[in-house]
Design a protein around this motif. Sequence first.
Motif: not given
Length: 210
Positions: A35, A105, A112, A124, A133
């Motif tokens: 991620t 992201p 996430m 986020t 996340a």
Amino acid sequence: MLSAFQQFFTGRPTIAIARDLLGKLVTYDGPDGRTGGYIVECEAYLGENDSASHAYRGRRTGYSESLYGQPGNIYLYQIRGHYCFDIVVQDAEEPQGILLRGLEPAVNPALMARHRGTTGVSVTNGPAKLVQALGIHSRQLDGQPMEGNKLTVDLTTFKIPREIITAPRVGVNLAGKDGAAPQRFYVAGNPYVSGMRKREMDLATQGWRA
């Protein structure tokens, strides 16, 4: 001797380092996949003389010991049941850090969102949200160097903010001598900045230069 990676996190004011972190890519190789996202918001904490710092007036505990480590190390701590993530800056024994407050992201955003159980900017747009996340659920990485780690920041892959906003930090004791210090930095118009109003969001460029 410090590596080139570590040198990015020392040798100049923490405020300058924080501003330069905006747009850098943070990644985490977790047990269920990789991620990551671009840093869009962060806060500088200036150590023993900063009333909002965990090291204010030389306070040093086993919990905050990682702040005294090498530049580029991880300071992962828990507050009110949630995990937050600082990058340690300045030389060892100089306990300054930069809190990551918002990520855009970019690597496996669907994973996430699944980690957070939600979608949109709320995935986020906050310090505890972004840690969750990424898929981090413990302090296991606390005190470790970021260089070569499964949690790291890529200093060579980045976006450039069109404009950086400077503001007071969020959630600190405003009665403290540094409570209103302008040590929060964020990408103007990026929707993943915490508390960003819809009318201020730049949905065309997310606040990055073309």
